[in-house]
Design a protein around this motif. Structure first.
Motif, PDB file in Angstrom:
ATOM      1  N   PHE A  47       8.324  -4.072 -12.611  1.00  0.00           N
ATOM      2  CA  PHE A  47       7.137  -3.182 -12.230  1.00  0.00           C
ATOM      3  C   PHE A  47       7.695  -1.799 -11.367  1.00  0.00           C
ATOM      4  CE2 PHE A  47       4.223  -5.888 -12.514  1.00  0.00           C
ATOM      5  CZ  PHE A  47       2.880  -5.220 -12.546  1.00  0.00           C
ATOM      6  N   GLU A  48       8.526  -0.806 -12.066  1.00  0.00           N
ATOM      7  CA  GLU A  48       9.404  -0.215 -11.798  1.00  0.00           C
ATOM      8  C   GLU A  48       8.363   0.855 -10.717  1.00  0.00           C
ATOM      9  OE1 GLU A  48      11.982   0.469 -12.122  1.00  0.00           O
ATOM     10  OE2 GLU A  48      12.865  -0.206 -13.768  1.00  0.00           O
ATOM     11  N   ILE A  49       8.427   1.346  -9.121  1.00  0.00           N
ATOM     12  CA  ILE A  49       7.849   1.778  -8.325  1.00  0.00           C
ATOM     13  C   ILE A  49       8.645   2.987  -7.677  1.00  0.00           C
ATOM     14  CG2 ILE A  49       6.430  -0.586  -7.935  1.00  0.00           C
ATOM     15  CD1 ILE A  49       7.467  -0.355  -5.212  1.00  0.00           C
ATOM     16  N   ILE A  50       8.267   3.932  -6.672  1.00  0.00           N
ATOM     17  CA  ILE A  50       8.028   4.779  -6.382  1.00  0.00           C
ATOM     18  C   ILE A  50       8.656   4.454  -4.304  1.00  0.00           C
ATOM     19  CG2 ILE A  50       8.241   7.053  -4.839  1.00  0.00           C
ATOM     20  CD1 ILE A  50       8.438   8.116  -8.101  1.00  0.00           C
ATOM     21  N   ARG A  51       8.695   4.105  -3.712  1.00  0.00           N
ATOM     22  CA  ARG A  51       7.991   3.703  -2.535  1.00  0.00           C
ATOM     23  C   ARG A  51       8.893   4.663  -1.422  1.00  0.00           C
ATOM     24  NH1 ARG A  51       8.587  -2.409  -0.796  1.00  0.00           N
ATOM     25  NH2 ARG A  51       7.005  -2.626  -2.127  1.00  0.00           N
ATOM     26  N   GLY A  52       8.154   5.266  -0.825  1.00  0.00           N
ATOM     27  CA  GLY A  52       8.878   6.314   0.226  1.00  0.00           C
ATOM     28  C   GLY A  52       9.697   7.365  -0.684  1.00  0.00           C
ATOM     29  N   GLY A  53       9.431   7.865  -1.666  1.00  0.00           N
ATOM     30  CA  GLY A  53       9.453   8.421  -2.306  1.00  0.00           C
ATOM     31  C   GLY A  53      11.480   8.108  -3.619  1.00  0.00           C
ATOM     32  N   ARG A  76       0.939  -0.961   0.016  1.00  0.00           N
ATOM     33  CA  ARG A  76       0.123   0.070  -0.167  1.00  0.00           C
ATOM     34  C   ARG A  76       0.836   0.904  -0.196  1.00  0.00           C
ATOM     35  NH1 ARG A  76      -2.361   0.126   4.987  1.00  0.00           N
ATOM     36  NH2 ARG A  76      -4.005  -1.436   5.101  1.00  0.00           N
ATOM     37  N   GLY A  77       0.531   2.442  -0.576  1.00  0.00           N
ATOM     38  CA  GLY A  77       1.359   3.576  -1.386  1.00  0.00           C
ATOM     39  C   GLY A  77       2.059   3.224  -1.956  1.00  0.00           C
ATOM     40  N   ASP A  78       2.680   2.139  -2.176  1.00  0.00           N
ATOM     41  CA  ASP A  78       3.493   2.306  -3.362  1.00  0.00           C
ATOM     42  C   ASP A  78       2.567   2.711  -5.159  1.00  0.00           C
ATOM     43  OD1 ASP A  78       5.591   0.179  -2.305  1.00  0.00           O
ATOM     44  OD2 ASP A  78       5.231  -0.797  -3.172  1.00  0.00           O
ATOM     45  N   ILE A  79       4.076   3.921  -5.418  1.00  0.00           N
ATOM     46  CA  ILE A  79       3.513   4.580  -7.284  1.00  0.00           C
ATOM     47  C   ILE A  79       3.523   4.171  -7.638  1.00  0.00           C
ATOM     48  CG2 ILE A  79       3.452   6.132  -8.136  1.00  0.00           C
ATOM     49  CD1 ILE A  79       3.895   7.496  -5.550  1.00  0.00           C
ATOM     50  N   ILE A  80       3.005   3.139  -8.507  1.00  0.00           N
ATOM     51  CA  ILE A  80       3.854   2.146 -10.192  1.00  0.00           C
ATOM     52  C   ILE A  80       3.940   3.601 -11.929  1.00  0.00           C
ATOM     53  CG2 ILE A  80       2.856   0.710 -11.685  1.00  0.00           C
ATOM     54  CD1 ILE A  80       1.140  -0.135 -10.165  1.00  0.00           C
ATOM     55  N   LEU A  81       5.181   2.968 -11.987  1.00  0.00           N
ATOM     56  CA  LEU A  81       5.512   4.814 -12.693  1.00  0.00           C
ATOM     57  C   LEU A  81       5.435   3.826 -14.244  1.00  0.00           C
ATOM     58  CD1 LEU A  81       8.546   5.749 -10.721  1.00  0.00           C
ATOM     59  CD2 LEU A  81       5.975   6.669 -10.990  1.00  0.00           C
ATOM     60  N   SER A  82       5.606   2.345 -13.952  1.00  0.00           N
ATOM     61  CA  SER A  82       5.700   1.653 -15.672  1.00  0.00           C
ATOM     62  C   SER A  82       5.942   0.011 -15.057  1.00  0.00           C
ATOM     63  CB  SER A  82       7.266   1.621 -16.022  1.00  0.00           C
ATOM     64  OG  SER A  82       8.010   1.057 -15.304  1.00  0.00           O
ATOM     65  N   VAL A  83       5.579  -0.484 -16.070  1.00  0.00           N
ATOM     66  CA  VAL A  83       5.276  -2.226 -16.389  1.00  0.00           C
ATOM     67  C   VAL A  83       5.627  -2.597 -17.447  1.00  0.00           C
ATOM     68  CG1 VAL A  83       3.990  -3.996 -16.209  1.00  0.00           C
ATOM     69  CG2 VAL A  83       3.122  -1.915 -15.003  1.00  0.00           C
TER      70      VAL A  83
END
Length: 513
Positions: free
Chosen positions: A370-376, A337-344
């Motif tokens: 999956f490329e994500i942002i977690r905690g910035g 929860r809270g992960d931001i998905i940028l690309s697949v």
């Protein structure tokens, strides 16, 4: 064509004669362009054909008309549905209708079967007789016949369908070698490129129309969540469904599937399924008889500018994971929860819709990046997607939603945001379908006009996270607010649980008194 001419001598005489009899007048220029300025000029397209006849002559033998016979059960009342519709809403009408239906059921009559017929189009994609058409053309089919260009009528069997993309694959039962076409690339097409559509409009058979690619990436409704349609202005009418749209090289770049029309006829706005998607889906149907869609088991939202600002992210593109289903492929793959998905798989996503489409296009039980942002901070995960269940939103826990309405206000008040909180207990955690031991703060009171009120929070909601950190206590909540202010941020991101749905919202500290 007749041309009017004048002799050279007469022209010279006229010019010099005018000079001899008086001063020659020159009309002043009304408009004089700036020096060096050039008007817009457009060269005729070098690849504009004088005729499409050669193209059509070569590909037309692969295009077929699809004739479908259907059967459906009908009752005496059901046949009069359209007639009864005018009485809807009249006092006592619904009760009357229900009583009549009950009487029919009590009589235990065999339901009547009504035969129907529908027409569509299709095209061969293999020498051994596989045909692509639309799912809605063959929906409910009892018998299917295809009519070839030479007039032969052949029986066909249904190989499989995919309702989500409105595609279906048939195969003729008579063995032989059939003329076929292949899929090209819609991605290489540009707006304005020529296209040619072939099909069976209104049952006329063998009809060709031409136009241009008007647009791509079109969304035409919630029933097609996985498709970005091509928009073409080649005439598409009823019966064209399932037919091919070609580029000038004879490649299928789209499967005609829908029109936009206030009249039911062509108004120059038709939609086709892009070749890349159609090729992938039809190959899956031929192989397995169905399409197994990728499933993560997450709830996602668009990443808004306020959400991005709350986390110090400059670019507000992507999808934020609001919830992860217990035991889902997402949980097993490490998504949180809270992960931001940028690309697949290096394919960029911009919002929740594009993310849903990309994930839905993945093959079940395959590993994907999956490329994500977690905690910035950026992070890469390998996630093996599962097969989409029949009801991906089914819950295994009771759907009881919020805290009891008569629960007395108690807890700790945070004046900055105008709300009172208390820690969530095991009973509420269970009713909300949360994991054992998961922390959260129950909102027990909201000041009218306060920060939380403006953010849309109300009594009974539960705050699970504040700026991507668990809301384990009121002190944690206060610390998150203090940290945001130290970083000169006015927005704070919070994860809210309402019933069994989690979503993200932002609270604006600039509204605090």
């Amino acid at each position: 064509m007749k041309t009017i001419g004048i002799s050279r001598q007469a022209l010279v005489a006229a010019l010099f004669g005018a000079a001899a009899v008086g001063t020659m007048a020159v009309a002043p220029k009304v408009f004089s362009p700036e020096a060096g300025a050039q008007p817009i000029t457009v060269q005729a397209p070098h690849n504009a054909p004088l005729s499409f006849a050669d193209l059509i002559e070569q590909v037309e033998p692969a295009v077929v008309s699809v004739n479908v016979t259907t059967e459906r059960e009908v009752g005496r009342l059901r046949d009069m549905d359209q007639f009864f519709e005018q009485f809807r809403g009249m006092p006592g009408f619904d009760e009357f209708l229900e009583q009549r239906r009950q009487e029919q059921e009590d009589q235990q009559d065999e339901p009547e079967v009504q035969e129907g017929r529908s027409l569509g189009s299709g095209f061969f994609i293999s020498q051994d007789g596989y045909i692509v058409t639309n799912n809605h053309v063959v929906d409910g089919a009892k018998e299917i016949q295809v009519v070839l260009k030479d007039g032969r009528e052949l029986d066909a069997e249904l190989v499989g369908t995919d309702k989500q993309t409105d595609l279906a694959v048939l195969r003729v039962t008579e063995k032989g070698e059939y003329p076929f076409v292949h899929f090209g690339s819609a991605e290489t097409m540009r707006k304005g490129d020529w296209v040619v559509a072939l099909g069976n409009p209104f049952g006329l058979g063998g009809t060709a129309t031409a136009g241009i690619l008007s647009a791509d990436g079109r969304e035409i409704g919630p029933d097609s969540p996985y498709t970005d349609f091509l928009q073409i202005d080649a005439s598409i009418n009823r019966g064209n469904s399932g037919g091919p749209t070609f580029d000038l090289d004879g490649n299928v770049i789209g499967v005609n599937t829908a029109i936009f029309s206030p009249t039911g006829g062509s108004v120059g706005i038709g939609f086709a399924i892009p070749a890349e998607l159609a090729d992938e889906i039809t190959q899956a149907i031929i192989k397995d008889g169905k399409v197994s869609r990728g499933w993560l088991g997450v709830s996602i939202q668009d990443l808004t500018e306020d959400m991005a600002e709350a986390q110090g992210i400059k670019n507000a593109e992507g999808a934020i994971i609001a919830d992860v289903t217990n035991g889902s492929p997402a949980e097993k793959g490490g998504l949180e929860r809270g992960d931001i998905i940028l690309s697949v798989n290096d394919k960029k996503v911009t919002d929740a819709t594009s993310t849903t489409r990309v994930v839905g296009s993945l093959i079940a039980n395959t590993s994907n990046k999956f490329e994500i942002i977690r905690g910035g901070k950026p992070k890469t995960l390998k996630v093996t997607v599962g097969e989409r269940p029949e009801d991906p939103y089914a819950r295994t826990v009771p759907a009881s939603s919020s805290a009891p309405a008569d629960k007395p206000e108690k807890g700790t008040t945070v004046k900055d945001v105008g709300a009172t909180f208390e820690q969530m207990d095991d009973e509420l955690r269970s009713r909300l379908g949360l994991r054992s031991g998961e922390s959260g703060l129950v909102v027990t009171h909201v000041d009218k006009g306060g920060v939380m009120d403006k953010a849309g929070l109300a009594e009974g909601m539960v705050i699970l996270e504040v700026n991507n950190k668990p809301a384990a206590s009121v002190d944690d909540f206060r610390k998150a607010i203090a940290d945001a202010r130290k970083s000169d941020r006015t927005k704070v991101l919070i994860a809210i649980r309402v019933g069994q749905i989690t979503n993200y919202r932002t609270i604006d500290l600039s509204d605090a008194s």
